[in-house]
Scaffold this motif. Sequence first.
Motif, PDB file in Angstrom:
ATOM      1  N   LEU A   4     -38.462  24.509 -20.171  1.00  0.00           N
ATOM      2  CA  LEU A   4     -39.914  24.397 -19.976  1.00  0.00           C
ATOM      3  C   LEU A   4     -40.235  24.001 -18.536  1.00  0.00           C
ATOM      4  CD1 LEU A   4     -40.868  22.541 -23.282  1.00  0.00           C
ATOM      5  CD2 LEU A   4     -41.347  24.926 -22.706  1.00  0.00           C
ATOM      6  N   GLU A   5     -39.410  23.108 -17.993  1.00  0.00           N
ATOM      7  CA  GLU A   5     -39.633  22.672 -16.609  1.00  0.00           C
ATOM      8  C   GLU A   5     -39.445  23.851 -15.646  1.00  0.00           C
ATOM      9  OE1 GLU A   5     -41.310  19.963 -14.711  1.00  0.00           O
ATOM     10  OE2 GLU A   5     -40.278  18.960 -16.349  1.00  0.00           O
ATOM     11  N   LEU A  31     -28.104  23.085 -19.132  1.00  0.00           N
ATOM     12  CA  LEU A  31     -29.503  22.664 -19.218  1.00  0.00           C
ATOM     13  C   LEU A  31     -29.956  22.733 -20.672  1.00  0.00           C
ATOM     14  CD1 LEU A  31     -30.987  24.527 -16.091  1.00  0.00           C
ATOM     15  CD2 LEU A  31     -29.921  22.263 -16.226  1.00  0.00           C
ATOM     16  N   ASP A  32     -31.064  22.040 -20.984  1.00  0.00           N
ATOM     17  CA  ASP A  32     -31.558  22.042 -22.367  1.00  0.00           C
ATOM     18  C   ASP A  32     -32.972  22.602 -22.445  1.00  0.00           C
ATOM     19  OD1 ASP A  32     -33.257  20.013 -21.527  1.00  0.00           O
ATOM     20  OD2 ASP A  32     -31.983  18.408 -22.294  1.00  0.00           O
ATOM     21  N   SER A  66     -45.743  18.010 -16.079  1.00  0.00           N
ATOM     22  CA  SER A  66     -44.309  18.192 -16.279  1.00  0.00           C
ATOM     23  C   SER A  66     -43.915  18.040 -17.753  1.00  0.00           C
ATOM     24  CB  SER A  66     -43.554  17.152 -15.454  1.00  0.00           C
ATOM     25  OG  SER A  66     -42.233  17.003 -15.922  1.00  0.00           O
ATOM     26  N   PRO A  67     -43.249  19.064 -18.316  1.00  0.00           N
ATOM     27  CA  PRO A  67     -42.749  18.930 -19.700  1.00  0.00           C
ATOM     28  C   PRO A  67     -41.757  17.788 -19.839  1.00  0.00           C
ATOM     29  CG  PRO A  67     -42.667  21.218 -18.975  1.00  0.00           C
ATOM     30  CD  PRO A  67     -42.964  20.399 -17.760  1.00  0.00           C
ATOM     31  N   THR A  68     -41.009  17.520 -18.779  1.00  0.00           N
ATOM     32  CA  THR A  68     -40.045  16.419 -18.846  1.00  0.00           C
ATOM     33  C   THR A  68     -40.768  15.094 -19.027  1.00  0.00           C
ATOM     34  OG1 THR A  68     -38.589  17.645 -17.374  1.00  0.00           O
ATOM     35  CG2 THR A  68     -38.127  15.313 -17.656  1.00  0.00           C
ATOM     36  N   GLY A  82     -25.207   9.280 -13.549  1.00  0.00           N
ATOM     37  CA  GLY A  82     -24.967  10.693 -13.815  1.00  0.00           C
ATOM     38  C   GLY A  82     -26.019  11.631 -13.259  1.00  0.00           C
ATOM     39  N   THR A  83     -25.707  12.922 -13.342  1.00  0.00           N
ATOM     40  CA  THR A  83     -26.552  13.974 -12.768  1.00  0.00           C
ATOM     41  C   THR A  83     -27.957  13.984 -13.353  1.00  0.00           C
ATOM     42  OG1 THR A  83     -24.549  15.291 -12.556  1.00  0.00           O
ATOM     43  CG2 THR A  83     -26.630  16.454 -12.325  1.00  0.00           C
ATOM     44  N   ARG A  84     -28.079  13.621 -14.642  1.00  0.00           N
ATOM     45  CA  ARG A  84     -29.373  13.722 -15.301  1.00  0.00           C
ATOM     46  C   ARG A  84     -30.198  12.428 -15.255  1.00  0.00           C
ATOM     47  NH1 ARG A  84     -30.079  18.409 -17.543  1.00  0.00           N
ATOM     48  NH2 ARG A  84     -31.994  17.984 -16.475  1.00  0.00           N
ATOM     49  N   PHE A  85     -29.700  11.436 -14.549  1.00  0.00           N
ATOM     50  CA  PHE A  85     -30.392  10.145 -14.517  1.00  0.00           C
ATOM     51  C   PHE A  85     -31.801  10.278 -13.923  1.00  0.00           C
ATOM     52  CE2 PHE A  85     -30.708   5.580 -13.070  1.00  0.00           C
ATOM     53  CZ  PHE A  85     -30.656   5.023 -14.332  1.00  0.00           C
ATOM     54  N   GLY A  86     -31.944  11.157 -12.944  1.00  0.00           N
ATOM     55  CA  GLY A  86     -33.232  11.331 -12.277  1.00  0.00           C
ATOM     56  C   GLY A  86     -34.304  11.898 -13.175  1.00  0.00           C
ATOM     57  N   ARG A  87     -33.893  12.516 -14.283  1.00  0.00           N
ATOM     58  CA  ARG A  87     -34.868  13.090 -15.202  1.00  0.00           C
ATOM     59  C   ARG A  87     -35.594  12.017 -16.010  1.00  0.00           C
ATOM     60  NH1 ARG A  87     -33.510  17.660 -19.759  1.00  0.00           N
ATOM     61  NH2 ARG A  87     -32.901  15.988 -21.146  1.00  0.00           N
ATOM     62  N   ILE A 121     -35.901  21.248 -22.722  1.00  0.00           N
ATOM     63  CA  ILE A 121     -36.930  20.644 -21.852  1.00  0.00           C
ATOM     64  C   ILE A 121     -36.770  21.170 -20.426  1.00  0.00           C
ATOM     65  CG2 ILE A 121     -37.744  18.482 -20.816  1.00  0.00           C
ATOM     66  CD1 ILE A 121     -37.180  17.123 -23.453  1.00  0.00           C
ATOM     67  N   ASP A 122     -35.526  21.350 -20.000  1.00  0.00           N
ATOM     68  CA  ASP A 122     -35.281  21.944 -18.677  1.00  0.00           C
ATOM     69  C   ASP A 122     -35.872  23.350 -18.615  1.00  0.00           C
ATOM     70  OD1 ASP A 122     -33.779  19.723 -17.727  1.00  0.00           O
ATOM     71  OD2 ASP A 122     -32.013  20.461 -18.775  1.00  0.00           O
ATOM     72  N   LEU A 149     -35.789  19.806 -11.522  1.00  0.00           N
ATOM     73  CA  LEU A 149     -35.138  19.135 -12.650  1.00  0.00           C
ATOM     74  C   LEU A 149     -34.632  17.735 -12.293  1.00  0.00           C
ATOM     75  CD1 LEU A 149     -33.068  22.075 -14.214  1.00  0.00           C
ATOM     76  CD2 LEU A 149     -35.426  21.377 -14.691  1.00  0.00           C
ATOM     77  N   ASN A 150     -34.882  17.324 -11.046  1.00  0.00           N
ATOM     78  CA  ASN A 150     -34.426  15.988 -10.591  1.00  0.00           C
ATOM     79  C   ASN A 150     -32.932  15.788 -10.800  1.00  0.00           C
ATOM     80  OD1 ASN A 150     -36.845  14.759  -9.606  1.00  0.00           O
ATOM     81  ND2 ASN A 150     -37.542  14.597 -11.723  1.00  0.00           N
ATOM     82  N   LEU A 151     -32.155  16.817 -10.508  1.00  0.00           N
ATOM     83  CA  LEU A 151     -30.702  16.700 -10.663  1.00  0.00           C
ATOM     84  C   LEU A 151     -30.156  15.867  -9.510  1.00  0.00           C
ATOM     85  CD1 LEU A 151     -29.825  20.408 -11.589  1.00  0.00           C
ATOM     86  CD2 LEU A 151     -30.155  18.473 -13.130  1.00  0.00           C
ATOM     87  N   GLU A 152     -29.278  14.938  -9.832  1.00  0.00           N
ATOM     88  CA  GLU A 152     -28.731  14.047  -8.810  1.00  0.00           C
ATOM     89  C   GLU A 152     -27.267  14.366  -8.536  1.00  0.00           C
ATOM     90  OE1 GLU A 152     -29.474   9.994  -9.865  1.00  0.00           O
ATOM     91  OE2 GLU A 152     -31.623  10.246  -9.701  1.00  0.00           O
ATOM     92  N   ASP A 153     -26.839  14.075  -7.319  1.00  0.00           N
ATOM     93  CA  ASP A 153     -25.434  14.255  -6.928  1.00  0.00           C
ATOM     94  C   ASP A 153     -24.970  15.691  -7.122  1.00  0.00           C
ATOM     95  OD1 ASP A 153     -25.304  11.517  -6.387  1.00  0.00           O
ATOM     96  OD2 ASP A 153     -24.764  11.067  -8.451  1.00  0.00           O
ATOM     97  N   ILE A 154     -25.842  16.635  -6.882  1.00  0.00           N
ATOM     98  CA  ILE A 154     -25.453  18.032  -6.981  1.00  0.00           C
ATOM     99  C   ILE A 154     -26.147  18.810  -5.869  1.00  0.00           C
ATOM    100  CG2 ILE A 154     -27.261  18.607  -8.686  1.00  0.00           C
ATOM    101  CD1 ILE A 154     -25.195  20.482  -9.999  1.00  0.00           C
ATOM    102  N   ARG A 204     -26.629   4.814 -10.043  1.00  0.00           N
ATOM    103  CA  ARG A 204     -27.208   5.899 -10.820  1.00  0.00           C
ATOM    104  C   ARG A 204     -26.228   6.232 -11.938  1.00  0.00           C
ATOM    105  NH1 ARG A 204     -32.260   5.835  -9.362  1.00  0.00           N
ATOM    106  NH2 ARG A 204     -32.588   8.008  -9.959  1.00  0.00           N
TER     107      ARG A 204
END
Lengths: 86, 192
Positions: A46-47, A40-41, B83-85, B23-28, A43-44, A16-21, B21
């Motif tokens: 599906l991923e 998560l949503d 990838s769906p993303t 936030g946590t979801r920026f990488g998406r 799209i997550d 999911l390319n989560l950052e800082d976690i 960056r």
Amino acid sequence: MEILPEELKAKIIQSLNLEDITPDQIDNDAPLFGTGGMELDSIDALELVVMLEREYGIVIKDIEVGRPAFKSVNTLAAFIAAKRST
Amino acid sequence: MDKIVITATSQVTEADLESARLGTRFGRLDLQSQLALRAVESLGVDFGKFSRDRIAICLAAKYGSLSTDFDFWQGRDAVGGPSPTLFAYTLPSAAIGEIAIRHSLTGPNLCLVGGSQNVLPEAADFLRRDEADACVCVFCDVISPAAANMIHASSAARACALFLARGGGLHELREFDRDMESLCARFRAGNP
């Protein structure tokens, strides 16, 4: 075969390319979706379905079958273990 | 009617993403959306001073979503499929959605594929037609090396943004202010 939650959490973070976690910041019983957990949503979701096929060879054809498995890290680990043992 | 003015400008490159960056979801996000968001963040505008349903967004993507389209296509043979993303970013307007979500902006929006020359006139029209009180303008020049190679272009990863509003500000928008990149560069050099 048992799936370690730590291994699964690392794969979730990566896919999911989560950052800082980090894996230890994710509660194994916290909800993956909705409030109070990882939030998560769709799209997550599906991923994660793609990740299960890629990493564990598990294909989810019916989302209703898979839905209970995506409740938390622990339920997903148990689902993977059950699928791999059949 | 009040003058239409440029109140803030910014320019960012891929290097600016390393240290900032979002936030946590920026990488998406795909690279184009990351750069667009970073450019808007760098404007330093307090959107809370406006009614958020009266802030428009106008974005031009020089190469559309070509890089992400290419990556998505490359993933078609992967186990489980592409990838769906990534699929969510195979629309040039995806970056507008990310900006709108991050800043809760619900005004009108417009996405253009190509150069930046029509962004400012379209943005000014939002204000002249009284459809918005301000407009976030973004230009993305983003194409990956692989996609660039496909169309015999040079790779690029940069974005610029500016904020248009009514009233007092840095600089009154002029009819010939068309090229957003050079305009932002002139502001950066202190010579608008």
